[in-house]
Motif scaffolding. Structure first.
Motif, short mmCIF file in Angstrom:
data_model
loop_
_atom_site.label_atom_id
_atom_site.label_comp_id
_atom_site.label_asym_id
_atom_site.label_seq_id
_atom_site.Cartn_x
_atom_site.Cartn_y
_atom_site.Cartn_z
N GLY A 244 63.90 8.40 39.99
CA GLY A 244 65.24 7.79 39.99
C GLY A 244 66.09 9.02 39.87
N PHE A 245 65.52 10.33 39.97
CA PHE A 245 66.35 11.56 39.62
C PHE A 245 66.95 11.91 41.12
CE2 PHE A 245 64.26 11.96 35.83
CZ PHE A 245 65.42 12.32 34.79
N ASN A 246 68.25 11.65 41.62
CA ASN A 246 68.58 12.07 43.01
C ASN A 246 69.30 13.40 43.11
OD1 ASN A 246 70.88 11.33 41.92
ND2 ASN A 246 71.29 9.88 43.18
N ARG A 247 69.38 13.94 41.74
CA ARG A 247 70.12 15.25 41.52
C ARG A 247 68.96 16.31 41.18
NH1 ARG A 247 73.05 18.94 38.78
NH2 ARG A 247 75.18 19.47 39.70
N LEU A 248 68.55 17.31 42.00
CA LEU A 248 67.47 18.06 41.69
C LEU A 248 68.21 19.45 41.59
CD1 LEU A 248 64.82 16.85 44.27
CD2 LEU A 248 65.02 16.05 41.55
N VAL A 249 67.80 20.18 40.47
CA VAL A 249 67.84 21.49 40.19
C VAL A 249 66.87 22.25 40.21
CG1 VAL A 249 69.18 23.15 38.66
CG2 VAL A 249 70.11 20.84 38.96
N VAL A 250 66.88 23.10 41.30
CA VAL A 250 65.64 23.87 41.37
C VAL A 250 65.94 25.25 40.82
CG1 VAL A 250 64.04 24.91 43.01
CG2 VAL A 250 64.83 22.87 43.25
N ASP A 251 65.37 25.89 39.74
CA ASP A 251 65.59 27.09 39.14
C ASP A 251 64.92 28.06 39.87
OD1 ASP A 251 65.93 29.48 37.71
OD2 ASP A 251 65.50 28.39 35.66
N CYS A 252 65.33 29.08 40.53
CA CYS A 252 64.58 29.93 41.66
C CYS A 252 64.57 31.09 40.78
CB CYS A 252 65.24 30.02 42.78
SG CYS A 252 65.33 28.45 43.83
N SER A 253 64.96 31.36 39.53
CA SER A 253 64.97 32.62 39.06
C SER A 253 63.61 33.44 38.78
CB SER A 253 65.62 32.65 37.58
OG SER A 253 64.94 31.85 36.60
N ARG A 254 62.48 32.61 38.96
CA ARG A 254 61.21 33.01 38.79
C ARG A 254 60.22 32.97 40.05
NH1 ARG A 254 58.67 30.32 33.72
NH2 ARG A 254 57.17 31.81 34.31
N LEU A 255 60.95 32.80 40.91
CA LEU A 255 60.13 32.44 42.39
C LEU A 255 60.38 33.90 42.83
CD1 LEU A 255 59.06 30.34 44.15
CD2 LEU A 255 61.06 30.08 45.28
N LEU B 174 70.29 24.80 44.43
CA LEU B 174 69.16 26.32 43.99
C LEU B 174 70.24 27.09 43.17
CD1 LEU B 174 68.30 26.44 47.73
CD2 LEU B 174 67.30 25.08 46.07
N VAL B 175 69.44 27.52 42.31
CA VAL B 175 69.87 28.43 41.26
C VAL B 175 69.21 29.84 40.97
CG1 VAL B 175 70.22 28.83 38.54
CG2 VAL B 175 70.41 26.45 39.76
N ALA B 176 70.02 30.96 40.85
CA ALA B 176 69.53 32.22 40.79
C ALA B 176 68.34 32.53 41.53
CB ALA B 176 69.21 32.19 39.08
N MET B 177 68.74 32.42 42.90
CA MET B 177 67.53 33.21 43.68
C MET B 177 67.80 34.47 43.79
SD MET B 177 67.58 30.91 47.34
CE MET B 177 69.27 30.88 47.59
N GLN B 178 66.31 35.21 43.63
CA GLN B 178 66.02 36.56 43.82
C GLN B 178 66.46 37.06 45.04
OE1 GLN B 178 65.03 38.31 41.24
NE2 GLN B 178 65.29 36.75 40.01
N PRO B 179 66.73 38.29 45.25
CA PRO B 179 67.10 38.70 46.68
C PRO B 179 66.18 38.36 47.91
CG PRO B 179 67.66 40.30 45.05
CD PRO B 179 66.91 39.35 44.43
N LEU C 105 74.58 26.26 46.24
CA LEU C 105 73.52 27.54 45.33
C LEU C 105 74.73 27.62 44.07
CD1 LEU C 105 73.29 29.89 48.64
CD2 LEU C 105 71.73 28.26 47.50
N HIS C 106 73.80 28.06 43.06
CA HIS C 106 74.58 28.30 41.70
C HIS C 106 73.95 29.64 41.51
CE1 HIS C 106 76.32 24.33 41.62
NE2 HIS C 106 74.94 24.06 41.83
N ASP C 107 74.89 30.49 40.64
CA ASP C 107 74.12 31.84 40.11
C ASP C 107 73.47 31.60 38.67
OD1 ASP C 107 75.58 33.32 41.97
OD2 ASP C 107 77.16 33.81 40.94
N THR C 108 73.82 30.41 38.04
CA THR C 108 73.10 30.28 36.96
C THR C 108 72.70 28.75 36.61
OG1 THR C 108 75.08 29.82 35.44
CG2 THR C 108 74.47 31.92 35.42
N LEU C 109 72.00 28.46 35.71
CA LEU C 109 71.45 27.36 35.45
C LEU C 109 72.59 26.56 34.99
CD1 LEU C 109 69.19 25.28 35.42
CD2 LEU C 109 68.51 25.89 33.70
N GLU C 110 73.52 26.96 33.97
CA GLU C 110 74.49 26.32 33.33
C GLU C 110 75.41 25.92 34.26
OE1 GLU C 110 76.79 27.39 29.41
OE2 GLU C 110 77.67 28.70 31.08
N ALA C 111 75.58 26.85 35.30
CA ALA C 111 76.66 26.44 36.35
C ALA C 111 76.13 25.34 37.38
CB ALA C 111 77.05 27.63 37.26
N ALA C 112 74.89 24.92 37.36
CA ALA C 112 74.32 24.07 38.30
C ALA C 112 74.46 22.70 37.80
CB ALA C 112 72.97 24.43 38.54
N LEU C 113 74.27 22.72 36.23
CA LEU C 113 74.18 21.53 35.36
C LEU C 113 75.45 20.93 35.25
CD1 LEU C 113 71.80 22.41 32.94
CD2 LEU C 113 71.09 20.90 34.84
#
Length: 125
Positions: A52-63, A90-95, A112-120
């Protein structure tokens, strides 16, 4: 806010953590997302949507890497989330990862968001 772990999947090259963050599911892939590891991300994303989660935040900082197969996993999740009235953020994508989205034009269809906090979403109050 519920910060408990919902689940995780692991391979030699990709670890995926999932947790609830209010109305969002935060999915954190770490490592390399490619043809060999794509299902390790696809399954948790689909599980979150099924719960039931239709809002997915993908933290890409470690991808560290994402090929076209990984991109297609994220695009597929986006379509399913939007069909359910939500979306994929999508959050904090590496270059190196951001470059794949830029070259393909996929950055235009994701939020796209720079930080997880901004995406929530922030509770109003």
């Amino acid at each position: 806010m519920d910060r408990g772990t919902v689940g995780s999947a692991q391979s030699g090259r990709l670890l995926v953590g999932v947790r609830e963050e209010g109305p969002s599911a935060v999915v954190t892939p770490a490592g390399e997302l490619d043809h060999h590891t794509a299902d390790l991300l696809r399954e948790p994303l689909e599980d979150c949507l099924a719960k039931g989660f239709n809002r997915l935040v993908v933290d890409c900082s470690r991808l560290e890497f994402c090929d076209s197969t990984g991109l297609n996993v994220l695009l597929g999740a986006r379509l399913k989330a939007e069909a359910a009235g939500g979306g994929v953020h999508l959050v904090a994508m590496q270059p190196v990862v951001a470059r794949v989205f830029e070259i393909t034009g996929a950055e235009a269809v994701f939020t796209l968001h720079d930080t997880l906090e901004a995406a929530l979403p922030h509770p109003s109050g």
